[in-house]
Design a protein around this motif. Structure first.
Motif, mmCIF file in Angstrom:
data_model
loop_
_atom_site.group_PDB
_atom_site.id
_atom_site.type_symbol
_atom_site.label_atom_id
_atom_site.label_comp_id
_atom_site.label_asym_id
_atom_site.label_seq_id
_atom_site.Cartn_x
_atom_site.Cartn_y
_atom_site.Cartn_z
ATOM 1 N N PHE A 209 -18.937 69.244 31.366
ATOM 2 C CA PHE A 209 -19.274 68.182 32.319
ATOM 3 C C PHE A 209 -18.383 66.962 32.089
ATOM 4 C CE2 PHE A 209 -22.976 70.794 31.993
ATOM 5 C CZ PHE A 209 -23.625 70.729 33.212
ATOM 6 N N SER A 210 -18.026 66.266 33.178
ATOM 7 C CA SER A 210 -17.306 65.000 33.108
ATOM 8 C C SER A 210 -18.191 63.886 33.632
ATOM 9 C CB SER A 210 -16.018 65.042 33.943
ATOM 10 O OG SER A 210 -15.042 65.835 33.325
ATOM 11 N N LYS A 211 -18.116 62.716 32.982
ATOM 12 C CA LYS A 211 -18.871 61.559 33.442
ATOM 13 C C LYS A 211 -18.328 61.100 34.787
ATOM 14 C CE LYS A 211 -21.763 58.058 32.584
ATOM 15 N NZ LYS A 211 -21.749 57.469 33.926
ATOM 16 N N GLN A 212 -19.230 60.614 35.635
ATOM 17 C CA GLN A 212 -18.809 60.048 36.909
ATOM 18 C C GLN A 212 -17.721 58.991 36.678
ATOM 19 O OE1 GLN A 212 -18.227 60.293 39.950
ATOM 20 N NE2 GLN A 212 -20.156 59.875 41.000
ATOM 21 N N ASN A 213 -16.698 59.008 37.550
ATOM 22 C CA ASN A 213 -15.548 58.096 37.491
ATOM 23 C C ASN A 213 -14.650 58.327 36.280
ATOM 24 O OD1 ASN A 213 -16.405 56.791 39.876
ATOM 25 N ND2 ASN A 213 -17.755 55.453 38.704
ATOM 26 N N THR A 214 -14.715 59.503 35.714
ATOM 27 C CA THR A 214 -13.780 59.911 34.662
ATOM 28 C C THR A 214 -13.280 61.320 34.979
ATOM 29 O OG1 THR A 214 -15.379 60.989 33.163
ATOM 30 C CG2 THR A 214 -15.119 58.594 32.965
ATOM 31 N N PRO A 215 -12.128 61.697 34.462
ATOM 32 C CA PRO A 215 -11.181 60.886 33.689
ATOM 33 C C PRO A 215 -10.640 59.728 34.535
ATOM 34 C CG PRO A 215 -10.646 63.229 33.554
ATOM 35 C CD PRO A 215 -11.653 63.081 34.638
ATOM 36 N N PHE A 216 -10.239 58.648 33.828
ATOM 37 C CA PHE A 216 -9.571 57.560 34.532
ATOM 38 C C PHE A 216 -8.282 57.192 33.800
ATOM 39 C CE2 PHE A 216 -12.598 55.127 31.833
ATOM 40 C CZ PHE A 216 -11.741 54.237 31.200
ATOM 41 N N TYR A 217 -7.373 56.635 34.567
ATOM 42 C CA TYR A 217 -6.073 56.238 34.032
ATOM 43 C C TYR A 217 -5.822 54.793 34.428
ATOM 44 C CZ TYR A 217 -1.028 55.841 33.468
ATOM 45 O OH TYR A 217 0.220 55.420 33.100
ATOM 46 N N GLU A 218 -5.368 53.973 33.464
ATOM 47 C CA GLU A 218 -5.074 52.568 33.736
ATOM 48 C C GLU A 218 -3.698 52.193 33.199
ATOM 49 O OE1 GLU A 218 -9.618 50.736 33.667
ATOM 50 O OE2 GLU A 218 -8.242 50.281 32.017
ATOM 51 N N LYS A 219 -2.970 51.468 34.007
ATOM 52 C CA LYS A 219 -1.673 50.910 33.626
ATOM 53 C C LYS A 219 -1.775 49.401 33.810
ATOM 54 C CE LYS A 219 2.765 51.963 32.662
ATOM 55 N NZ LYS A 219 3.208 52.865 31.592
ATOM 56 N N GLY A 220 -1.519 48.637 32.733
ATOM 57 C CA GLY A 220 -1.713 47.206 32.821
ATOM 58 C C GLY A 220 -0.524 46.406 32.347
ATOM 59 N N ASN A 221 -0.398 45.201 32.884
ATOM 60 C CA ASN A 221 0.580 44.245 32.373
ATOM 61 C C ASN A 221 -0.074 42.876 32.358
ATOM 62 O OD1 ASN A 221 1.543 42.726 34.998
ATOM 63 N ND2 ASN A 221 1.574 44.915 35.502
ATOM 64 N N GLY A 222 0.281 42.078 31.348
ATOM 65 C CA GLY A 222 -0.348 40.780 31.188
ATOM 66 C C GLY A 222 0.624 39.734 30.689
ATOM 67 N N PHE A 223 0.163 38.482 30.736
ATOM 68 C CA PHE A 223 1.004 37.360 30.331
ATOM 69 C C PHE A 223 0.143 36.305 29.658
ATOM 70 C CE2 PHE A 223 2.305 32.999 31.305
ATOM 71 C CZ PHE A 223 3.560 32.964 30.691
ATOM 72 N N SER A 224 0.688 35.706 28.570
ATOM 73 C CA SER A 224 0.057 34.554 27.930
ATOM 74 C C SER A 224 1.154 33.652 27.374
ATOM 75 C CB SER A 224 -0.898 34.980 26.798
ATOM 76 O OG SER A 224 -0.180 35.440 25.671
ATOM 77 N N ALA A 225 0.781 32.443 26.985
ATOM 78 C CA ALA A 225 1.699 31.497 26.359
ATOM 79 C C ALA A 225 1.045 30.951 25.094
ATOM 80 C CB ALA A 225 2.040 30.352 27.315
ATOM 81 N N SER A 226 1.871 30.501 24.151
ATOM 82 C CA SER A 226 1.349 29.983 22.893
ATOM 83 C C SER A 226 2.116 28.742 22.467
ATOM 84 C CB SER A 226 1.426 31.048 21.790
ATOM 85 O OG SER A 226 2.733 31.569 21.675
ATOM 86 N N LEU A 227 1.409 27.848 21.772
ATOM 87 C CA LEU A 227 1.971 26.624 21.222
ATOM 88 C C LEU A 227 1.510 26.496 19.777
ATOM 89 C CD1 LEU A 227 1.198 24.132 24.139
ATOM 90 C CD2 LEU A 227 3.464 25.008 23.536
ATOM 91 N N GLY A 228 2.357 25.880 18.916
ATOM 92 C CA GLY A 228 1.954 25.726 17.531
ATOM 93 C C GLY A 228 2.660 24.591 16.825
ATOM 94 N N VAL A 229 2.035 24.135 15.732
ATOM 95 C CA VAL A 229 2.622 23.116 14.867
ATOM 96 C C VAL A 229 2.364 23.513 13.414
ATOM 97 C CG1 VAL A 229 2.340 21.228 16.517
ATOM 98 C CG2 VAL A 229 0.512 21.717 14.896
ATOM 99 N N ILE A 230 3.269 23.087 12.529
ATOM 100 C CA ILE A 230 3.105 23.228 11.077
ATOM 101 C C ILE A 230 3.555 21.915 10.449
ATOM 102 C CG2 ILE A 230 3.844 24.417 8.974
ATOM 103 C CD1 ILE A 230 4.361 26.903 10.663
ATOM 104 N N GLY A 231 2.764 21.427 9.517
ATOM 105 C CA GLY A 231 3.130 20.213 8.800
ATOM 106 C C GLY A 231 3.141 20.438 7.301
ATOM 107 N N LYS A 232 4.146 19.865 6.616
ATOM 108 C CA LYS A 232 4.231 19.922 5.159
ATOM 109 C C LYS A 232 3.532 18.712 4.551
ATOM 110 C CE LYS A 232 8.435 22.469 3.865
ATOM 111 N NZ LYS A 232 9.768 22.315 3.214
#
Length: 459
Positions: A209-232
């Motif tokens: 038996f297969s669960k309803q809505n499976t098998p499924f296949y997903e292809k994704g792409n994403g974007f994020s940005a980052s900022l940082g500081v370091i102090g001595k």
């Protein structure tokens, strides 16, 4: 909070919840062998391209150019225990885990700005995961054609990968203050199935038996940005802070569905948009001398996963995460000791469980239903990782190796599905369907043993 029947009927069950957290909200953190040996803790140390995985200001710490490549060899074993029996399955994988490069540009001026450095980092990890659970002869299902079957076994099977490519710039001000920024691009691929086998009490035959809505296949792409500081602060102490925006995912999804009153068994496609959590990291480092360094990172999730609403499934998903998701909390500790050309490294990390306690109805070992069972570790749980490594510096060239052991234990729900009008949920075969308003729950122990080897060149 109870998990409602409507939620799983519309939201494609446990796999979607697990993947939302375990894949889309969990950026790949595979760095060089040095980075992995120190449990990924480098937020206040920096100095190489792996800084883009935690704090891009670490790029500004570099004083020479560097290129490195890392081979990863991973072993992922799940042992699922249910009704007194256990199944264990191990997946071994070899792949290119990381590529990194830093270019340094020393500013030959009398300004306090000493360096402007540019870095690129590529991280890649397999997300292949297989959980097979043994059956229980006491768990009996009656079919509409007056035959009965006992539960034989169940499997969640996931193939795929998750990668992150980052570009960043870091600046060095007077060898005491460092700034950095990065852009991160994600790619993912998931091939997921959810299957069960039942054994006929009449002739002993088995049906798949297969669960309803499976098998499924997903292809994704994403974007994020980052900022940082370091102090001595003096020669021995550094503090760092970094912020990474939510990752904005576009997910192309295709899936099988069964027994639709109009289309019958067919195949569908859809697009989803997901915003994964924003994260903040604070770091502290102690550098006793050129021989010893210690770094501690603490990462906290500031938001929760949220899907753009196109229909009932996304609404139910968002309600679930709003009510039950706990913001990420992760601590990483890493240290390095240098003895002439040798490098000795070690680290530990702990990540908290992503969910509050969840309450469900479940089947007991004798096949009856126990209502209102509460679990603090349902679907996913906290994670512990220990690591160690060894390196040798040939001056211009270096080679590093590391080992990582990651463990987690959680309760694994499956078999749930309420059929309304012979369509919405449940498990389907060519001839039968199974409807269940309770879960079977196994205990899963996940152990990952990972090895990394890095070759690098400094110039």
């Amino acid at each position: 909070m109870s998990i409602s029947a409507a939620f799983f009927a519309q939201a494609q069950d446990v796999s979607v919840i697990r993947n939302t957290v375990d894949v889309y909200s969990n950026a790949p953190n595979v760095g060089s062998a040095k980075f992995n040996a120190m449990a990924g803790s480098n937020g206040a140390l920096g100095g190489d391209a792996n800084s883009l995985l935690t704090n891009p200001a670490g790029l500004g710490v570099a004083i020479s150019g560097e290129v490195s490549g890392t081979l990863s060899i991973t072993s992922n074993k799940n042992t699922s225990s249910f009704a007194g029996s256990s199944y264990g399955y191990k997946i071994n994988k070899g792949d290119l885990g990381n590529l990194g490069a830093v270019m340094t540009f020393q500013l030959m001026t009398e300004s306090a700005w000493k360096f402007i450095n540019v870095g690129v980092n590529y991280s890649n990890q397999s997300i292949e995961n297989y959980i097979e659970t043994p059956g229980n002869a006491n768990l009996i299902y009656d079919f509409p054609n007056s035959t009965s079957s006992s539960f034989g076994r169940h499997a969640y099977d996931r193939y795929g990968y998750l990668s992150k490519t980052s570009f960043g710039v870091g600046a060095n001000y007077n060898n005491s203050f460092y700034l950095g920024a990065g852009l991160n691009f994600f790619n993912s691929s998931i091939d997921q199935s959810d299957t069960a086998i039942f054994n006929s009490l009449t002739n002993g035959g088995s049906e798949y038996f297969s669960k309803q809505n499976t098998p499924f296949y997903e292809k994704g792409n994403g974007f994020s940005a980052s900022l940082g500081v370091i102090g001595k602060f003096g020669q021995s102490f550094r503090l760092g802070a970094a912020l990474e925006t939510p990752t904005f995912w576009n997910i192309n999804r295709s899936y099988n569905f069964y027994n639709d009153p109009i289309y019958g068994d067919d195949y569908a496609v859809e697009d989803r948009k997901l915003t994964s959590p924003m994260k903040a990291t604070v770091s502290a480092a102690f550098i006793a001398s050129k021989s010893f360094a210690l770094n501690v990172d603490y990462t906290l999730g500031l938001t929760k996963p949220k899907y753009k609403v196109y229909g009932g499934a996304e609404t139910e998903l968002n309600d679930f995460f709003k009510d039950n998701y706990k913001n990420l909390s992760e601590v990483k500790i890493g240290a390095e000791y240098r003895l002439k050309q040798f490098r000795l490294r070690g680290g530990y990390s702990y990540a908290s469980s992503p969910f509050d306690a969840l309450t469900i109805d479940r089947y007991t070992d004798n096949g009856s239903v126990s209502q209102g069972q509460s679990y603090s570790n349902l679907i996913l749980n906290d994670r512990n990782a220990l690591s160690l490594g060894l390196g040798y510096d040939f001056r211009s060239f270096y080679i590093d190796a590391s080992y990582q052991n990651v463990t987690s234990k959680y309760a694994n729900p499956f078999l749930y599905g309420v059929v309304n009008g012979n369509y919405e949920a449940g498990y389907y075969s060519a001839n039968q369907l199974i409807s269940s308003d309770a879960y079977a729950v196994s205990d899963v122990k996940n152990v990952r043993n990972n090895f990394f080897i890095t070759f690098g060149w400094k110039f």
